[in-house]
Design an enzyme around this catalytic site. Structure first.
Site, PDB file in Angstrom:
ATOM      1  N   SER A 113       0.796  -1.220   0.000  1.00 36.69           N
ATOM      2  CA  SER A 113       0.000   0.000   0.000  1.00 36.69           C
ATOM      3  C   SER A 113       0.832   1.275   0.000  1.00 36.69           C
ATOM      4  O   SER A 113       1.589   1.509  -0.932  1.00 36.69           O
ATOM      5  CB  SER A 113      -0.955  -0.035   1.183  1.00 36.69           C
ATOM      6  OG  SER A 113      -1.845   1.028   1.107  1.00 36.69           O
ATOM      7  N   HIS A 114       0.711   2.079   1.054  1.00 31.27           N
ATOM      8  CA  HIS A 114       1.373   3.378   1.096  1.00 31.27           C
ATOM      9  C   HIS A 114       2.859   3.269   1.434  1.00 31.27           C
ATOM     10  O   HIS A 114       3.561   4.269   1.440  1.00 31.27           O
ATOM     11  CB  HIS A 114       0.680   4.258   2.138  1.00 31.27           C
ATOM     12  CG  HIS A 114       0.695   3.643   3.507  1.00 31.27           C
ATOM     13  ND1 HIS A 114      -0.103   2.584   3.833  1.00 31.27           N
ATOM     14  CD2 HIS A 114       1.441   3.908   4.607  1.00 31.27           C
ATOM     15  CE1 HIS A 114       0.128   2.238   5.089  1.00 31.27           C
ATOM     16  NE2 HIS A 114       1.062   3.021   5.575  1.00 31.27           N
ATOM     17  N   ASP A 277      -2.846   6.231  -3.387  1.00 25.74           N
ATOM     18  CA  ASP A 277      -1.663   5.572  -2.827  1.00 25.74           C
ATOM     19  C   ASP A 277      -1.185   4.397  -3.683  1.00 25.74           C
ATOM     20  O   ASP A 277      -1.680   4.184  -4.793  1.00 25.74           O
ATOM     21  CB  ASP A 277      -1.937   5.122  -1.383  1.00 25.74           C
ATOM     22  CG  ASP A 277      -2.887   3.941  -1.307  1.00 25.74           C
ATOM     23  OD1 ASP A 277      -3.709   3.796  -2.234  1.00 25.74           O
ATOM     24  OD2 ASP A 277      -2.822   3.170  -0.342  1.00 25.74           O
ATOM     25  N   ASP A 279      -1.612   1.197  -3.811  1.00 26.47           N
ATOM     26  CA  ASP A 279      -2.554   0.194  -4.316  1.00 26.47           C
ATOM     27  C   ASP A 279      -3.920   0.792  -4.653  1.00 26.47           C
ATOM     28  O   ASP A 279      -4.878   0.051  -4.893  1.00 26.47           O
ATOM     29  CB  ASP A 279      -2.709  -0.956  -3.318  1.00 26.47           C
ATOM     30  CG  ASP A 279      -3.237  -0.495  -1.973  1.00 26.47           C
ATOM     31  OD1 ASP A 279      -3.007   0.665  -1.601  1.00 26.47           O
ATOM     32  OD2 ASP A 279      -3.886  -1.307  -1.286  1.00 26.47           O
ATOM     33  N   ASP A 281      -6.238   2.468  -2.965  1.00 27.12           N
ATOM     34  CA  ASP A 281      -7.426   2.478  -2.100  1.00 27.12           C
ATOM     35  C   ASP A 281      -7.539   3.755  -1.259  1.00 27.12           C
ATOM     36  O   ASP A 281      -8.560   3.987  -0.627  1.00 27.12           O
ATOM     37  CB  ASP A 281      -7.502   1.222  -1.217  1.00 27.12           C
ATOM     38  CG  ASP A 281      -6.288   1.001  -0.358  1.00 27.12           C
ATOM     39  OD1 ASP A 281      -5.347   1.815  -0.420  1.00 27.12           O
ATOM     40  OD2 ASP A 281      -6.265  -0.016   0.380  1.00 27.12           O
ATOM     41  N   ARG A 282      -6.491   4.590  -1.257  1.00 24.20           N
ATOM     42  CA  ARG A 282      -6.583   5.842  -0.485  1.00 24.20           C
ATOM     43  C   ARG A 282      -6.802   7.030  -1.413  1.00 24.20           C
ATOM     44  O   ARG A 282      -6.499   6.956  -2.602  1.00 24.20           O
ATOM     45  CB  ARG A 282      -5.294   6.080   0.294  1.00 24.20           C
ATOM     46  CG  ARG A 282      -5.023   5.038   1.340  1.00 24.20           C
ATOM     47  CD  ARG A 282      -3.872   5.489   2.207  1.00 24.20           C
ATOM     48  NE  ARG A 282      -3.564   4.461   3.190  1.00 24.20           N
ATOM     49  CZ  ARG A 282      -2.859   4.665   4.285  1.00 24.20           C
ATOM     50  NH1 ARG A 282      -2.377   5.869   4.542  1.00 24.20           N
ATOM     51  NH2 ARG A 282      -2.617   3.683   5.119  1.00 24.20           N
ATOM     52  N   LYS A 376     -11.597   0.162   0.737  1.00 20.88           N
ATOM     53  CA  LYS A 376     -11.635   1.592   0.489  1.00 20.88           C
ATOM     54  C   LYS A 376     -11.236   1.821  -0.959  1.00 20.88           C
ATOM     55  O   LYS A 376     -10.602   0.958  -1.562  1.00 20.88           O
ATOM     56  CB  LYS A 376     -10.745   2.349   1.469  1.00 20.88           C
ATOM     57  CG  LYS A 376      -9.307   1.886   1.590  1.00 20.88           C
ATOM     58  CD  LYS A 376      -8.665   2.598   2.770  1.00 20.88           C
ATOM     59  CE  LYS A 376      -7.165   2.324   2.872  1.00 20.88           C
ATOM     60  NZ  LYS A 376      -6.873   1.139   3.701  1.00 20.88           N
TER      61      LYS A 376
HETATM   62  C1  VG1 Z   1      -2.810   2.256   8.433  1.00 20.60           C
HETATM   63  C2  VG1 Z   1      -3.948   3.233   8.626  1.00 20.60           C
HETATM   64  C3  VG1 Z   1      -5.276   2.513   8.564  1.00 20.60           C
HETATM   65  C4  VG1 Z   1      -5.381   1.750   7.245  1.00 20.60           C
HETATM   66  C5  VG1 Z   1      -4.182   0.831   7.080  1.00 20.60           C
HETATM   67  C6  VG1 Z   1      -4.157   0.143   5.747  1.00 20.60           C
HETATM   68  O1  VG1 Z   1      -2.810   1.314   9.466  1.00 20.60           O
HETATM   69  O2  VG1 Z   1      -3.799   3.913   9.847  1.00 20.60           O
HETATM   70  O3  VG1 Z   1      -6.316   3.445   8.703  1.00 20.60           O
HETATM   71  O4  VG1 Z   1      -6.547   0.977   7.210  1.00 20.60           O
HETATM   72  O5  VG1 Z   1      -2.975   1.591   7.192  1.00 20.60           O
HETATM   73  O6  VG1 Z   1      -4.203   1.083   4.717  1.00 20.60           O
HETATM   74  P1  VG1 Z   1      -1.818   1.409  10.731  1.00 20.60           P
HETATM   75  O7  VG1 Z   1      -2.031   0.148  11.520  1.00 20.60           O
HETATM   76  O8  VG1 Z   1      -0.436   1.556  10.185  1.00 20.60           O
HETATM   77  O9  VG1 Z   1      -2.220   2.650  11.466  1.00 20.60           O
HETATM   78  V1  VG1 Z   1      -3.477   0.749   3.245  1.00 20.60           V
HETATM   79  O10 VG1 Z   1      -3.980   1.887   2.173  1.00 20.60           O
HETATM   80  O11 VG1 Z   1      -1.855   0.878   3.780  1.00 20.60           O
HETATM   81  O12 VG1 Z   1      -3.827  -0.822   2.902  1.00 20.60           O
HETATM   82 CO    CO Z   2      -3.569   1.386   0.330  1.00 19.64          CO
END
Ligand code: VG1
Ligand code: CO
Length: 543
Positions: A113-114, A277, A279, A281-282, A376
């Protein structure tokens, strides 16, 4: 073609976090690391013989090699069909949609993801179930348990064909279907939104900048915004996915999407800016000289979603993760619809969406989505905003000002302390936990604590209970600070401090959030002893 059964031994660190298993890419590339985890997924969900799986990822380094291994293991485990995005690409929401549309039994999404990508950065893998959503905690627990007693994995002794060639081929007994990653998703978006009205905006000279951050959303944004909606070429920037995201950090927030922020706050700024982001979803939403916090975006979309055809019948309810500001709750109350508060992570929204209790969900971390998929969805949020802009004829800044005038403004910020020593971070949280009962009435940095607890969630649909989901501290005057440790990082611990304060005074609605929150920030830092314990005097990332 021979099925090989390879002996292996358990690997201790394969516990899925907030969103699947995330590790350094080199960790995933170690012998048997990926194989053990994939076999544990297959075994943990009760076997995959005869099943159909959707497979795709965000295109980061190791994406294609990992998909090759997964396909060989799927074939060896008796999977009937794998539906794979061309070149191994599928955004997370597009994968969720494909699982649902094709009535697949689940899917494997390769993404961190991010988190940055590359051989020295991060990689990840998660399993989504037949509803298209991230596996529930019960399922991830089964998968994790299997990683601890795995003795062998199965893999086919043959290489799959090219991921570039659309169409169907065979790998052993298994069908491999390579599909256009964008087509089905784009069709779904056309069903939900008024494409004519949005095209009308662009025809009228409305200008937009979409920063795909060199990640998976590029092809989706180009097809939908530039090709189908007629936005001028060049509306999408950084639109070609690259294995290391152009060396950047594909996290759409004002810090990492600075290029876009500069454009949107510069001279002759476009009307609308957005970013997504790794993948897809953000989403980050920004108007000309007007950044919209994700919590505010969720509230505004809850208020005005009915302006888009897919939501014209109104919403069943709205859900937000606990650290997300309560702005959406007040909209829900005004509209007389249900609102829910869940732990961090999209997997907690699945049951509410499946049960029809909510239509829209969101998280403070720039995640917004609806019941159209079970993830998302960055581009979905951008299109809903565009639809609202087209339907109202107002600017982003105007919409936000009107929203705050009506509902008040939840000043909001998240302070992240990254790569903190794990023992120190755990001790900080443990210390707060043991003091919770004594905190009310105490004063920190001049602010009095009115309440304190640790969030735990009773799922209203399946009755499951998730404890230890964040420390909440409430301050007199309506402020709140939340403390939790990230479950997506791959290095040390990341302490997240979420800060919020509701302002209803009409003359105080246009402040800088860091200024408006100054007293809450100071009180939060003091009560948690952040500087003393971590040695850090300022956060690494402020969003
Ligand atoms: C983070 C975010 C959370 C989100 C998760 C996955 O998690 O705070 O809101 O659902 O990333 O997003 P954490 O445990 O690091 O706070 V993604 O777009 O990285 O799949
Ligand atoms: Co993501």
């Amino acid at each position: 073609m021979t099925v090989q059964t390879i002996a292996t031994t358990p690997i201790a660190d394969q516990k899925p976090g907030t969103s699947g298993l995330r590790k350094k890419t080199r960790v995933f590339m170690q012998p048997a690391y990926l194989q053990n985890y994939v076999q544990a997924i297959f075994d943990g969900i009760g076997g995959v013989a005869g099943k159909t799986l959707v497979i795709g990822g965000d295109g980061r380094y190791y994406n294609d090699s990992a998909i090759g291994i997964i396909l060989r293991m799927a074939a060896a485990n008796g999977v009937a069909r794998c539906i794979v995005g061309q070149h191994g690409l599928l955004s997370t929401p597009a994968a969720s949609h494909l699982i649902r549309k094709r009535c697949a039994d689940g899917g494997l999404i390769l993404s961190a993801s991010h988190n940055p990508g590359g051989v020295d950065a991060d990689f990840g893998l998660k399993y989504n179930g037949p509803n298209g959503g991230p596996a529930t905690e019960a399922v991830t627990a089964q998968i994790f348990a299997r990683t601890l007693d795995i003795a062998s994995y199965r893999i086919l002794g043959a290489e799959p064909g090219s991921l570039a060639d659309l169409g169907e081929s065979r790998l052993g007994e298994m069908a491999v279907e390579i599909v256009d990653p964008v087509a089905d998703y784009a069709m779904l978006m056309e069903e939900l939104f008024d494409f004519d009205a949005i095209s009308g905006l662009f025809n009228g000279g409305f200008r937009m900048c979409f920063d795909a951050m060199h990640a998976v959303t590029g092809p989706y944004a180009r097809e939908i915004l530039e090709h189908r909606l007629g936005a001028p070429a060049g509306t999408v920037i950084n639109g070609i996915p690259s294995p290391d995201f152009g060396g950047g950090h594909p996290d759409p927030n004002p810090v990492w999407a600075k290029t876009l922020m500069d454009i949107m706050h510069g001279p002759n700024a476009p009307d609308f800016g957005a970013a997504s982001d790794g993948d897809g979803d953000r989403n980050m939403i920004v108007g000309a000289h007007c950044y919209v916090s994700p919590s505010d975006s969720l509230a505004l979309l809850t208020d005005l979603a009915h302006l888009a055809p897919g939501y014209s019948g109104g919403l069943a309810g709205v859900a937000r993760s606990m650290p997300t500001s309560s702005a959406a709750d007040r909209v829900a109350e005004a509209k007389g619809i249900a609102h829910f508060e869940t732990p961090t992570g999209w997997k907690f929204f699945g049951n509410l969406l499946d049960a029809g209790k909510v239509t829209i969900c969101g998280e403070e971390s720039a995640g917004t989505g609806s019941d159209h998929v079970r993830e998302k969805d960055g581009l979905w949020a951008v299109l809903l905003w565009l639809n609202i802009l087209a339907a109202t004829g107002k600017s982003v800044a105007q919409l936000m000002a009107e929203h705050w005038e009506r509902y008040g403004r939840n000043y909001y910020s998240r302070h992240d302390y990254e790569s903190v020593d794990i023992t120190v971070a755990n001790a900080l949280i443990d210390n707060l936990r043991t003091r919770l009962k004594r905190l009310p009435g105490q004063v920190f940095a001049g602010v009095t604590i009115s309440g304190a607890d640790e969030f735990s969630y009773d799922d209203p649909v399946d009755g499951s209970i998730s404890t230890g989901q964040g420390i909440r501290i409430y301050f007199e005057g309506g402020g709140r600070a939340v403390f939790r440790l990230s479950g997506t990082g791959t290095e040390g611990a990341t302490l997240r401090v979420y800060l919020e304060r509701l302002e209803t005074d009409p003359v105080a609605l246009a402040q800088d959030p860091q200024v408006a929150l100054a007293s809450i920030i100071a009180a939060a830092d003091t009560v948690a002893e952040i500087a003393n314990r971590t040695g850090r005097t300022t956060p690494d990332v402020i969003t």
